[in-house]
Design a protein around this motif. Structure first.
Motif, PDB file in Angstrom:
ATOM      1  N   GLN A  74       0.879  -1.238   0.131  1.00 35.59           N
ATOM      2  CA  GLN A  74       0.047  -0.057   0.151  1.00 35.59           C
ATOM      3  C   GLN A  74       0.945   1.202   0.049  1.00 35.59           C
ATOM      4  OE1 GLN A  74      -3.541   0.234   0.030  1.00 35.59           O
ATOM      5  NE2 GLN A  74      -3.043   2.233  -0.164  1.00 35.59           N
ATOM      6  N   PHE A  75       1.818   1.148   1.043  1.00 34.99           N
ATOM      7  CA  PHE A  75       2.880   2.459   0.932  1.00 34.99           C
ATOM      8  C   PHE A  75       3.445   2.580  -0.413  1.00 34.99           C
ATOM      9  CE2 PHE A  75       7.107   3.868   1.610  1.00 34.99           C
ATOM     10  CZ  PHE A  75       6.996   5.153   2.307  1.00 34.99           C
ATOM     11  N   VAL A  76       4.057   1.623  -0.843  1.00 28.87           N
ATOM     12  CA  VAL A  76       4.752   1.403  -2.225  1.00 28.87           C
ATOM     13  C   VAL A  76       3.713   2.170  -3.413  1.00 28.87           C
ATOM     14  CG1 VAL A  76       5.621   0.147  -4.038  1.00 28.87           C
ATOM     15  CG2 VAL A  76       6.263  -0.480  -1.774  1.00 28.87           C
ATOM     16  N   MET A  77       2.470   1.637  -3.548  1.00 28.60           N
ATOM     17  CA  MET A  77       1.472   2.237  -4.369  1.00 28.60           C
ATOM     18  C   MET A  77       1.232   3.646  -4.174  1.00 28.60           C
ATOM     19  SD  MET A  77       1.037  -0.163  -6.642  1.00 28.60           S
ATOM     20  CE  MET A  77      -0.189   0.138  -7.647  1.00 28.60           C
ATOM     21  N   ASP A  78       1.239   4.125  -2.982  1.00 26.83           N
ATOM     22  CA  ASP A  78       1.083   5.385  -2.690  1.00 26.83           C
ATOM     23  C   ASP A  78       2.002   6.446  -3.099  1.00 26.83           C
ATOM     24  OD1 ASP A  78      -1.505   5.011  -1.235  1.00 26.83           O
ATOM     25  OD2 ASP A  78      -0.713   4.978   0.480  1.00 26.83           O
ATOM     26  N   GLU A  79       3.273   5.959  -3.025  1.00 29.25           N
ATOM     27  CA  GLU A  79       4.379   6.617  -3.219  1.00 29.25           C
ATOM     28  C   GLU A  79       4.600   6.753  -4.787  1.00 29.25           C
ATOM     29  OE1 GLU A  79       6.449   8.521  -1.117  1.00 29.25           O
ATOM     30  OE2 GLU A  79       4.598   8.086   0.027  1.00 29.25           O
ATOM     31  N   ILE A  80       4.505   5.563  -5.530  1.00 25.33           N
ATOM     32  CA  ILE A  80       4.598   5.543  -6.843  1.00 25.33           C
ATOM     33  C   ILE A  80       3.438   6.499  -7.550  1.00 25.33           C
ATOM     34  CG2 ILE A  80       4.330   4.130  -9.052  1.00 25.33           C
ATOM     35  CD1 ILE A  80       5.609   2.063  -7.575  1.00 25.33           C
ATOM     36  N   PHE A  81       2.192   6.353  -6.892  1.00 27.56           N
ATOM     37  CA  PHE A  81       1.211   7.013  -7.719  1.00 27.56           C
ATOM     38  C   PHE A  81       1.328   8.508  -7.625  1.00 27.56           C
ATOM     39  CE2 PHE A  81      -3.294   8.935  -7.502  1.00 27.56           C
ATOM     40  CZ  PHE A  81      -3.681   8.478  -8.706  1.00 27.56           C
ATOM     41  N   LYS A  82       2.196   9.212  -6.430  1.00 23.59           N
ATOM     42  CA  LYS A  82       2.344  10.628  -6.308  1.00 23.59           C
ATOM     43  C   LYS A  82       3.389  11.058  -7.430  1.00 23.59           C
ATOM     44  CE  LYS A  82       2.000  10.631  -1.209  1.00 23.59           C
ATOM     45  NZ  LYS A  82       2.768  10.674   0.060  1.00 23.59           N
ATOM     46  N   THR A  83       4.266  10.225  -7.865  1.00 31.40           N
ATOM     47  CA  THR A  83       5.073  10.710  -9.191  1.00 31.40           C
ATOM     48  C   THR A  83       4.603  10.715 -10.506  1.00 31.40           C
ATOM     49  OG1 THR A  83       6.021   8.283  -9.394  1.00 31.40           O
ATOM     50  CG2 THR A  83       7.141   9.842  -7.545  1.00 31.40           C
ATOM     51  N   LYS A  84       3.679  10.201 -10.743  1.00 31.12           N
ATOM     52  CA  LYS A  84       2.814  10.129 -11.958  1.00 31.12           C
ATOM     53  C   LYS A  84       2.138  11.277 -12.407  1.00 31.12           C
ATOM     54  CE  LYS A  84       4.869   6.345 -11.986  1.00 31.12           C
ATOM     55  NZ  LYS A  84       6.231   6.040 -12.653  1.00 31.12           N
ATOM     56  N   GLN A  85       1.927  11.635 -13.856  1.00 30.82           N
ATOM     57  CA  GLN A  85       1.121  12.630 -14.108  1.00 30.82           C
ATOM     58  C   GLN A  85       0.163  12.267 -15.441  1.00 30.82           C
ATOM     59  OE1 GLN A  85       3.865  15.619 -15.372  1.00 30.82           O
ATOM     60  NE2 GLN A  85       4.767  15.962 -13.107  1.00 30.82           N
ATOM     61  N   TRP A  92      -1.846   4.184 -13.704  1.00 35.16           N
ATOM     62  CA  TRP A  92      -1.310   3.737 -12.328  1.00 35.16           C
ATOM     63  C   TRP A  92      -2.593   3.686 -11.363  1.00 35.16           C
ATOM     64  CZ3 TRP A  92       2.780   1.483 -10.167  1.00 35.16           C
ATOM     65  CH2 TRP A  92       3.950   1.248 -11.095  1.00 35.16           C
ATOM     66  N   GLY A  93      -3.286   4.516 -11.406  1.00 27.83           N
ATOM     67  CA  GLY A  93      -4.588   4.551 -10.523  1.00 27.83           C
ATOM     68  C   GLY A  93      -5.586   3.230 -10.769  1.00 27.83           C
ATOM     69  N   THR A  94      -5.613   2.944 -12.285  1.00 23.55           N
ATOM     70  CA  THR A  94      -6.328   1.709 -12.428  1.00 23.55           C
ATOM     71  C   THR A  94      -5.612   0.508 -11.985  1.00 23.55           C
ATOM     72  OG1 THR A  94      -7.032   2.599 -14.720  1.00 23.55           O
ATOM     73  CG2 THR A  94      -7.126   0.281 -14.403  1.00 23.55           C
ATOM     74  N   CYS A  95      -4.431   0.396 -11.882  1.00 21.49           N
ATOM     75  CA  CYS A  95      -3.462  -0.682 -11.343  1.00 21.49           C
ATOM     76  C   CYS A  95      -3.528  -0.540  -9.857  1.00 21.49           C
ATOM     77  CB  CYS A  95      -2.122  -0.443 -11.846  1.00 21.49           C
ATOM     78  SG  CYS A  95      -0.822  -1.665 -11.222  1.00 21.49           S
ATOM     79  N   TYR A  96      -3.430   0.740  -9.248  1.00 24.09           N
ATOM     80  CA  TYR A  96      -3.854   0.802  -8.107  1.00 24.09           C
ATOM     81  C   TYR A  96      -5.103  -0.050  -7.276  1.00 24.09           C
ATOM     82  CZ  TYR A  96      -3.922   3.057  -3.497  1.00 24.09           C
ATOM     83  OH  TYR A  96      -3.871   3.761  -2.282  1.00 24.09           O
ATOM     84  N   VAL A  97      -6.074   0.415  -8.132  1.00 27.05           N
ATOM     85  CA  VAL A  97      -7.320  -0.245  -7.634  1.00 27.05           C
ATOM     86  C   VAL A  97      -7.214  -1.565  -7.834  1.00 27.05           C
ATOM     87  CG1 VAL A  97      -9.970  -0.303  -8.434  1.00 27.05           C
ATOM     88  CG2 VAL A  97      -8.828   1.768  -8.206  1.00 27.05           C
ATOM     89  N   PHE A  98      -6.758  -2.276  -8.869  1.00 28.95           N
ATOM     90  CA  PHE A  98      -6.734  -3.830  -9.095  1.00 28.95           C
ATOM     91  C   PHE A  98      -6.098  -4.392  -7.803  1.00 28.95           C
ATOM     92  CE2 PHE A  98      -4.493  -7.297 -10.793  1.00 28.95           C
ATOM     93  CZ  PHE A  98      -5.255  -8.009 -11.371  1.00 28.95           C
ATOM     94  N   SER A 100      -5.508  -3.285  -5.125  1.00 26.65           N
ATOM     95  CA  SER A 100      -6.388  -3.290  -3.929  1.00 26.65           C
ATOM     96  C   SER A 100      -7.434  -4.236  -3.805  1.00 26.65           C
ATOM     97  CB  SER A 100      -7.063  -1.766  -3.807  1.00 26.65           C
ATOM     98  OG  SER A 100      -5.929  -0.779  -3.534  1.00 26.65           O
ATOM     99  N   ARG A 101      -7.748  -4.640  -4.886  1.00 25.32           N
ATOM    100  CA  ARG A 101      -8.962  -5.650  -4.712  1.00 25.32           C
ATOM    101  C   ARG A 101      -8.236  -7.043  -4.512  1.00 25.32           C
ATOM    102  NH1 ARG A 101     -11.900  -4.096 -10.133  1.00 25.32           N
ATOM    103  NH2 ARG A 101     -12.734  -2.031  -9.364  1.00 25.32           N
ATOM    104  N   ARG A 102      -7.101  -7.274  -5.098  1.00 25.83           N
ATOM    105  CA  ARG A 102      -6.217  -8.403  -4.897  1.00 25.83           C
ATOM    106  C   ARG A 102      -5.878  -8.629  -3.418  1.00 25.83           C
ATOM    107  NH1 ARG A 102      -1.804  -9.364  -8.944  1.00 25.83           N
ATOM    108  NH2 ARG A 102      -1.737 -11.127  -7.953  1.00 25.83           N
ATOM    109  N   ASN A 103      -5.972  -7.446  -2.526  1.00 20.82           N
ATOM    110  CA  ASN A 103      -5.670  -7.702  -1.217  1.00 20.82           C
ATOM    111  C   ASN A 103      -4.129  -7.695  -0.982  1.00 20.82           C
ATOM    112  OD1 ASN A 103      -6.156  -7.258   1.319  1.00 20.82           O
ATOM    113  ND2 ASN A 103      -6.492  -9.437   2.015  1.00 20.82           N
ATOM    114  N   LEU A 104      -3.420  -6.925  -2.050  1.00 24.34           N
ATOM    115  CA  LEU A 104      -1.880  -6.835  -1.552  1.00 24.34           C
ATOM    116  C   LEU A 104      -1.563  -5.785  -0.670  1.00 24.34           C
ATOM    117  CD1 LEU A 104      -0.591  -7.362  -5.263  1.00 24.34           C
ATOM    118  CD2 LEU A 104      -0.353  -8.986  -3.456  1.00 24.34           C
ATOM    119  N   SER A 105      -2.612  -4.850  -0.639  1.00 24.53           N
ATOM    120  CA  SER A 105      -2.112  -3.773   0.070  1.00 24.53           C
ATOM    121  C   SER A 105      -1.573  -3.900   1.579  1.00 24.53           C
ATOM    122  CB  SER A 105      -3.429  -2.726   0.106  1.00 24.53           C
ATOM    123  OG  SER A 105      -4.467  -3.184   0.634  1.00 24.53           O
ATOM    124  N   GLY A 106      -2.205  -4.864   2.170  1.00 23.28           N
ATOM    125  CA  GLY A 106      -1.738  -5.035   3.559  1.00 23.28           C
ATOM    126  C   GLY A 106      -0.382  -5.768   3.754  1.00 23.28           C
TER     127      GLY A 106
END
Length: 112
Positions: A74-85, A92-98, A100-106
């Motif tokens: 979750q931390f990794v995805m948050d940090e990567i998402f901040k760097t994209k435009q 990356w937002g689509t990947c982030y949601v995907f 999160s559904r796979r429960n990798l965030s924790g």
């Protein structure tokens, strides 16, 4: 046990490491004999005792980045998402949601 790696110095003074099994040669990027010996010794130790090498790598990693052991995907995805435009941020937002559904965030990034 015979050492797998050996150090040698080229004519211009840079030390190299040779894998005696494959013959592959790689620069150690140093002209200091003691440093070259230490680097080759570390490679040979890693070859002879892989479990110890993993433990030693974890110790160095924890010393260099104490928070690294507690980081989650979750931390990794948050940090990567901040760097994209723009469009890349949308992808990356689509990947982030995907993810999160796979429960990798924790899940932890690295098990210590």
């Amino acid at each position: 046990m015979k050492n797998r790696y050996r150090a040698f110095r080229r004519g211009w003074g840079v030390y190299y490491c040779e894998d005696t099994q494959t013959g592959k040669q790689e620069s150690l990027a140093t002209t200091n004999k003691q440093e070259a010996t230490r680097l080759v010794h570390a490679r040979n130790e890693g070859e002879q005792h892989p479990a110890f090498s993993l433990h030693l790598a974890r110790v160095y990693w924890k010393a260099g980045d104490p928070a690294g052991g507690t980081r989650t995907w979750q931390f990794v995805m948050d940090e990567i998402f901040k760097t994209k435009q723009d469009n890349t941020r949308h992808r990356w937002g689509t990947c982030y949601v995907f993810n999160s559904r796979r429960n990798l965030s924790g899940t932890g990034v690295v098990a210590i």
